[in-house]
Design a protein around this motif. Sequence first.
Motif, PDB file in Angstrom:
ATOM      1  N   GLY A   1       0.802  -1.228   0.000  1.00  0.00           N
ATOM      2  CA  GLY A   1       0.000   0.000   0.000  1.00  0.00           C
ATOM      3  C   GLY A   1       0.824   1.262   0.000  1.00  0.00           C
ATOM      4  N   PRO A   2       1.336   1.673  -1.174  1.00  0.00           N
ATOM      5  CA  PRO A   2       2.061   2.945  -1.208  1.00  0.00           C
ATOM      6  C   PRO A   2       1.111   4.134  -1.054  1.00  0.00           C
ATOM      7  CG  PRO A   2       1.970   1.969  -3.417  1.00  0.00           C
ATOM      8  CD  PRO A   2       1.303   0.997  -2.481  1.00  0.00           C
ATOM      9  N   GLY A   3       1.592   5.201  -0.472  1.00  0.00           N
ATOM     10  CA  GLY A   3       0.802   6.429  -0.327  1.00  0.00           C
ATOM     11  C   GLY A   3      -0.452   6.175   0.495  1.00  0.00           C
ATOM     12  N   THR A   4      -1.592   6.777   0.036  1.00  0.00           N
ATOM     13  CA  THR A   4      -2.835   6.593   0.786  1.00  0.00           C
ATOM     14  C   THR A   4      -3.403   5.189   0.579  1.00  0.00           C
ATOM     15  OG1 THR A   4      -3.952   7.646  -1.050  1.00  0.00           O
ATOM     16  CG2 THR A   4      -3.531   9.024   0.873  1.00  0.00           C
TER      17      THR A   4
ATOM     18  N   ASN B   1      -2.475   4.098 -11.446  1.00  0.00           N
ATOM     19  CA  ASN B   1      -1.768   4.364 -12.692  1.00  0.00           C
ATOM     20  C   ASN B   1      -0.899   3.199 -13.141  1.00  0.00           C
ATOM     21  OD1 ASN B   1      -2.813   6.624 -13.621  1.00  0.00           O
ATOM     22  ND2 ASN B   1      -1.306   8.015 -12.703  1.00  0.00           N
ATOM     23  N   ARG B   2       0.317   3.112 -12.615  1.00  0.00           N
ATOM     24  CA  ARG B   2       1.166   1.997 -13.041  1.00  0.00           C
ATOM     25  C   ARG B   2       1.469   1.033 -11.917  1.00  0.00           C
ATOM     26  NH1 ARG B   2       5.887   4.954 -15.093  1.00  0.00           N
ATOM     27  NH2 ARG B   2       6.882   3.022 -14.447  1.00  0.00           N
ATOM     28  N   MET B   3       1.242   1.501 -10.685  1.00  0.00           N
ATOM     29  CA  MET B   3       1.642   0.716  -9.530  1.00  0.00           C
ATOM     30  C   MET B   3       1.081  -0.707  -9.514  1.00  0.00           C
ATOM     31  SD  MET B   3       0.663  -0.345  -6.301  1.00  0.00           S
ATOM     32  CE  MET B   3      -0.803   0.595  -5.875  1.00  0.00           C
TER      33      MET B   3
ATOM     34  N   VAL C   1       7.890   0.093  -3.832  1.00  0.00           N
ATOM     35  CA  VAL C   1       7.449  -1.108  -3.109  1.00  0.00           C
ATOM     36  C   VAL C   1       7.793  -2.391  -3.876  1.00  0.00           C
ATOM     37  CG1 VAL C   1       5.635  -0.217  -1.587  1.00  0.00           C
ATOM     38  CG2 VAL C   1       5.109  -0.649  -4.004  1.00  0.00           C
ATOM     39  N   GLN C   2       7.693  -2.359  -5.198  1.00  0.00           N
ATOM     40  CA  GLN C   2       7.983  -3.577  -5.980  1.00  0.00           C
ATOM     41  C   GLN C   2       9.461  -3.976  -5.874  1.00  0.00           C
ATOM     42  OE1 GLN C   2       6.529  -0.904  -7.067  1.00  0.00           O
ATOM     43  NE2 GLN C   2       7.090  -0.259  -9.135  1.00  0.00           N
ATOM     44  N   ASP C   3      10.349  -2.981  -5.678  1.00  0.00           N
ATOM     45  CA  ASP C   3      11.767  -3.307  -5.485  1.00  0.00           C
ATOM     46  C   ASP C   3      11.957  -4.028  -4.153  1.00  0.00           C
ATOM     47  OD1 ASP C   3      12.448  -1.897  -7.869  1.00  0.00           O
ATOM     48  OD2 ASP C   3      12.240  -0.020  -6.755  1.00  0.00           O
TER      49      ASP C   3
ATOM     50  N   SER D   1      10.862   6.603  -1.899  1.00  0.00           N
ATOM     51  CA  SER D   1      11.289   6.688  -3.301  1.00  0.00           C
ATOM     52  C   SER D   1      12.311   7.796  -3.558  1.00  0.00           C
ATOM     53  CB  SER D   1      10.068   6.872  -4.201  1.00  0.00           C
ATOM     54  OG  SER D   1       9.334   8.014  -3.822  1.00  0.00           O
ATOM     55  N   ARG D   2      12.271   8.870  -2.770  1.00  0.00           N
ATOM     56  CA  ARG D   2      13.149  10.013  -3.103  1.00  0.00           C
ATOM     57  C   ARG D   2      14.188  10.331  -2.027  1.00  0.00           C
ATOM     58  NH1 ARG D   2       9.436  13.879  -6.923  1.00  0.00           N
ATOM     59  NH2 ARG D   2       8.243  12.160  -7.793  1.00  0.00           N
ATOM     60  N   ASP D   3      14.448   9.379  -1.123  1.00  0.00           N
ATOM     61  CA  ASP D   3      15.455   9.634  -0.093  1.00  0.00           C
ATOM     62  C   ASP D   3      16.861   9.240  -0.545  1.00  0.00           C
ATOM     63  OD1 ASP D   3      13.778  10.845   1.631  1.00  0.00           O
ATOM     64  OD2 ASP D   3      13.526   9.167   2.999  1.00  0.00           O
TER      65      ASP D   3
HETATM   66  P1  2AM Z   1       7.429   8.924  -6.690  1.00  0.00           P
HETATM   67  O1  2AM Z   1       6.356   9.958  -6.495  1.00  0.00           O
HETATM   68  O2  2AM Z   1       8.721   9.317  -6.086  1.00  0.00           O
HETATM   69  O3  2AM Z   1       7.575   8.467  -8.106  1.00  0.00           O
HETATM   70  C1  2AM Z   1       3.331   7.092  -2.956  1.00  0.00           C
HETATM   71  O4  2AM Z   1       2.799   7.943  -3.918  1.00  0.00           O
HETATM   72  C2  2AM Z   1       4.613   6.502  -3.450  1.00  0.00           C
HETATM   73  O5  2AM Z   1       4.381   5.684  -4.602  1.00  0.00           O
HETATM   74  C3  2AM Z   1       5.654   7.536  -3.850  1.00  0.00           C
HETATM   75  O6  2AM Z   1       6.837   7.200  -3.208  1.00  0.00           O
HETATM   76  C4  2AM Z   1       5.730   7.378  -5.355  1.00  0.00           C
HETATM   77  O7  2AM Z   1       7.006   7.645  -5.853  1.00  0.00           O
HETATM   78  C5  2AM Z   1       5.451   5.889  -5.480  1.00  0.00           C
HETATM   79  N1  2AM Z   1       5.188   5.452  -6.864  1.00  0.00           N
HETATM   80  C6  2AM Z   1       5.003   6.183  -7.987  1.00  0.00           C
HETATM   81  N2  2AM Z   1       4.822   5.393  -9.068  1.00  0.00           N
HETATM   82  C7  2AM Z   1       4.917   4.125  -8.639  1.00  0.00           C
HETATM   83  C8  2AM Z   1       4.816   2.854  -9.270  1.00  0.00           C
HETATM   84  N3  2AM Z   1       4.583   2.732 -10.588  1.00  0.00           N
HETATM   85  N4  2AM Z   1       4.957   1.762  -8.510  1.00  0.00           N
HETATM   86  C9  2AM Z   1       5.184   1.856  -7.175  1.00  0.00           C
HETATM   87  N5  2AM Z   1       5.293   3.017  -6.517  1.00  0.00           N
HETATM   88  C10 2AM Z   1       5.132   4.148  -7.218  1.00  0.00           C
END
Ligand code: 2AM
Length: 590
Positions: free
Chosen positions: A450-453, A546-548, A517-519, A508-510
Amino acid sequence: MAASMTDKRDLLILYGSQTGYAEDTARRISRQAWRRHFTAQVLAMDQIDIAAFFATTSPVIFVCSTTGQGDEPDNMRRFWRLLLRKSIPHDALDAMAFAVFGLGDSSYQKFNFPAKRLCRRLAQLGAAPMIERGDGDDQHYLGVDGALDPWLDKLWGVLLDRFPLPAPIVPEDVPPDAAVGVELADSAGLALDVDTSAPVAPESHKATLVAAERISAADHFQDVRHFRFELEDHSTAPIWNPGDCATLRPSNLQCDVDEFLDLVGWTAKADALLQITPKQELLPSWLPTQTTLRWLCTHYFDITAVPRRSFFEMLFYFSQHDEEREKLHDFSSSSGQDDLHAYCMRPRRTIVETLSDFPHSRIPLAYMFDILPAIAERSFSISSACAATPATVDLTVAIVHYKTLIRKPRVGLCTKWLMQMPLGQNVGLRFTKGTMKLPTDPTTPIIMVGPGTGIAAFMAFIQQRRKDNANANYLFFGCRSESKDFYYRRLLEEWVAEDTLRLFCAFSRDQIAKLYVQDRIRQNAELMWSLIDKQKAAVYVSGNANRMPDDVRHAFIDVVAANAGVSSTEAEEYVKSMVKAGRYQEECWY
Ligand code: 2AM
């Protein structure tokens, strides 16, 4: 004419709409039907009584959009579930003629899947397609309407063959009848005893806002907030399950209402008593039949919405100005959809802003239900578990900010309403089923991504599992930076310390290279494989669509391929079989 058809010129138009576009399209079709002397009834699929649907003898036109990952919109889910019942005889619909128009985006893999599935199921039950399915596509340069107009031409061709016109088609410059009766009550006196509070739908639960807090850093680009509501009544039986959503209907802010009333010239009669009488349109049961313009503009009409094509189509009748009429006509015609998109959709111009560009148009009271869209409900995944805290409903909400090409930056209606809500305010909450469900056996490990919200529902999952003494909980959380958007860090770390959670973070940006998360899933491939293969773990993916979701699925396919020693095609089949078995569930949104 088909023998099974009635001679009555009745049509049933059913829509499944998530954002309102399919509903708007359904209403436009009903106006075209009226011009051809049909009487059309327009309903959300979930509004029709299923027995009445099976007994329908008039042709049925479906307008069906797509949501999430090729999923059915919320207001057709119940209908769809009922239509799929195995007990329905195979010839149950053999008296029905139907047409389906789907709305979707062909850049997504599951393009128009709900419309496709609906067509297949209707045909399976014996219904006869009048014409081939229409596929509206956001990628078309004219948007979904690019496919709609030619499809409708064909449909009217077929229908008029079966039901020849009894009189000429009503010309385009004659306005259709208003869908709802609206009259100023006789004395036109002030409505002193009218209830001015927000409506509460019958199935809603009364709740009070008790906490609101920003959980992303103040200098983070995204404003994410935690809202806590306390339920007034709660029984011991759980009223929602982990994975379910809370649905709220926002109201407009008084400053926006005042601006709107002024602009449309309704300020002087804003507090006079109105009598509302439903005609063709089915109005919600909670809408009062006697109320005021101010109440309607506060709690019913979405006055800050981006206007859709039918707004222009209807406003056209009520402008006295040649140039404005020409522009309104252009925006409502097939060839003007590109212009409409550039004028309205792209800059997210609101109804208020649009009306100030067309100062000579006047919305007649009688037509306000035809011109103005209704406020839609919004759903949020619940972040608390009923079993753990039965009176507490936690929501994790990303405040929607629009950066647009024109004028002031704006905030989404629902988030604006939540942001300004004072503590102690009462709201109506409705609980709706989400798509993710915990395994029934608490010993089954769960892997949550669960990335983000996307973490929202997993907060409820973990709280429920702690209550059930189910400790095999694995969470992959992703955010931009440990110091900016690591939501619920304190709670998560507490659960890690007490050994009820294994937490894997991807900031992702540190660092220079992006880490997602997939990594982290790939880095822990062996552990993942052993959980999935030996312990039959269930996987949950939630977050931005989107692509996650695809990227995460590929990571699991790689995990399977590398550890089971199979080809990637076989690994893909393996993950597909997990999806089929309900062991791989996704809930994603745009
Ligand atoms: P980014 O904004 O640095 O690209 C929550 O939004 C997190 O999901 C952020 O760290 C965002 O990274 C990351 N994220 C963006 N695109 C993603 C993707 N396709 N798969 C997994 N995480 C993603």
